[in-house]
Design a protein around this motif. Structure first.
Motif, short mmCIF file in Angstrom:
data_model
loop_
_atom_site.label_atom_id
_atom_site.label_comp_id
_atom_site.label_asym_id
_atom_site.label_seq_id
_atom_site.Cartn_x
_atom_site.Cartn_y
_atom_site.Cartn_z
N ALA A 74 -16.98 8.06 75.18
CA ALA A 74 -16.95 9.33 74.62
C ALA A 74 -16.59 10.33 76.08
CB ALA A 74 -18.34 10.02 74.57
N GLU A 75 -17.08 10.04 77.28
CA GLU A 75 -16.88 10.56 78.34
C GLU A 75 -15.30 10.66 78.80
OE1 GLU A 75 -17.16 13.11 81.60
OE2 GLU A 75 -18.85 12.46 80.29
N ASP A 76 -14.95 9.34 78.55
CA ASP A 76 -13.50 9.31 78.58
C ASP A 76 -12.59 10.02 77.74
OD1 ASP A 76 -13.71 7.44 80.60
OD2 ASP A 76 -13.46 5.75 79.42
N GLY B 58 -19.26 6.28 69.30
CA GLY B 58 -20.43 5.70 69.41
C GLY B 58 -20.84 4.92 70.85
N ASP B 59 -20.17 5.45 71.81
CA ASP B 59 -20.38 4.86 73.01
C ASP B 59 -20.20 5.93 74.03
OD1 ASP B 59 -18.83 3.55 75.76
OD2 ASP B 59 -20.48 2.35 74.89
N LEU C 222 -13.88 -5.15 68.78
CA LEU C 222 -14.80 -5.30 70.06
C LEU C 222 -16.02 -5.66 69.42
CD1 LEU C 222 -13.41 -2.16 71.82
CD2 LEU C 222 -12.78 -4.48 72.36
N GLU C 223 -16.68 -6.18 70.14
CA GLU C 223 -18.40 -6.47 69.83
C GLU C 223 -19.00 -5.31 70.20
OE1 GLU C 223 -21.74 -9.73 70.79
OE2 GLU C 223 -19.53 -10.41 71.02
N ARG C 224 -19.88 -4.59 69.49
CA ARG C 224 -20.85 -3.67 69.95
C ARG C 224 -22.09 -4.19 70.06
NH1 ARG C 224 -18.25 0.95 70.88
NH2 ARG C 224 -16.44 1.40 69.77
N GLN D 128 -20.74 2.00 62.27
CA GLN D 128 -20.22 0.75 61.49
C GLN D 128 -19.33 1.01 60.44
OE1 GLN D 128 -23.38 -1.91 60.43
NE2 GLN D 128 -24.55 -1.26 62.11
N VAL D 129 -19.02 2.64 60.08
CA VAL D 129 -18.03 2.92 59.21
C VAL D 129 -16.85 3.01 59.91
CG1 VAL D 129 -17.59 5.19 58.18
CG2 VAL D 129 -19.81 4.57 58.28
N PRO D 130 -15.65 2.40 58.96
CA PRO D 130 -14.13 2.59 59.67
C PRO D 130 -13.88 3.72 60.29
CG PRO D 130 -14.40 1.60 57.58
CD PRO D 130 -15.67 2.15 57.93
N ARG D 131 -12.81 3.67 61.16
CA ARG D 131 -12.74 4.90 61.90
C ARG D 131 -12.20 6.04 61.45
NH1 ARG D 131 -7.18 4.63 62.52
NH2 ARG D 131 -6.32 2.77 62.32
N ARG D 132 -11.07 5.97 60.34
CA ARG D 132 -10.88 7.29 59.76
C ARG D 132 -11.73 7.78 58.93
NH1 ARG D 132 -6.00 9.53 60.81
NH2 ARG D 132 -6.01 10.23 58.50
#
Length: 176
Positions: free
Chosen positions: A40-42, A35-36, A87-89, A117-121
């Motif tokens: 994403a580039e990293d 989401g960033d 982390l704050e988004r 906002q959905v959990p990572r898995r």
């Protein structure tokens, strides 16, 4: 994207062609996961570095795309495990949703915000199943889990997104 100074010319040429043809797709998949755009580039950069290091060992009978997708997904999930703080988004979207049915680009932004906002898995399962269009078996292999786990993660992720989205934004799901 990557400076190619070491290794054989053939290795570099083949790798460079692959990166040139697939960099945007890999970055966008990484963006859907995290989401960033900066993160994403990293993630994409890390995936391409790992691919370059394994380039001579990559089995050419299987699609390299699947291997890169697995690297991106697992890197994303592993980096999230290391974070011990939340982390704050920040978002540029207002907290209230439009009263009328938004046009397609606005709906897409709402869906992207809900996905973040959905959990990572669950998010990883949703991206692999519905954006990358992988089968349950393929997604399970990338995630390193069972088909049943992919199904339950997708079901929970879709349910969470439905809770987050306005009623006029429809999302679906399917099992293959």
């Amino acid at each position: 994207m990557l400076p190619l100074t070491n290794g054989s010319h053939d290795k570099d040429a083949g790798f460079s062609e692959y990166v040139a043809a697939h960099a945007e797709q890999v970055r966008f998949t990484a963006y859907l996961l995290c989401g960033d755009w900066h993160e994403a580039e990293d993630l994409a950069q890390t995936a391409f570095v790992r691919l370059y290091l394994a380039w001579e060992r990559v089995d050419r009978t299987e699609p390299i795309d699947a291997y890169v997708r697995k690297i991106v997904t697992r890197t994303y999930l592993n980096e999230r495990r290391r974070l011990w703080r939340k982390l704050e988004r920040l978002t540029s979207a207002p907290p209230e949703t439009p009263a009328e049915s938004p046009p397609a680009p606005e709906q897409r932004m709402l869906i992207m915000r809900a996905l973040s906002q959905v959990p990572r898995r669950q998010r990883a399962a949703l991206v692999l199943r519905y954006w990358e269009d992988l089968s349950l078996v393929e997604a399970a292999e990338v995630l390193g889990c069972s088909v049943g786990t992919v199904k339950s993660q997708c079901a929970r992720g879709l349910q969470r997104m439905r809770e987050l989205l306005p009623d006029d934004v429809a999302i679906g799901g399917r099992d293959r």
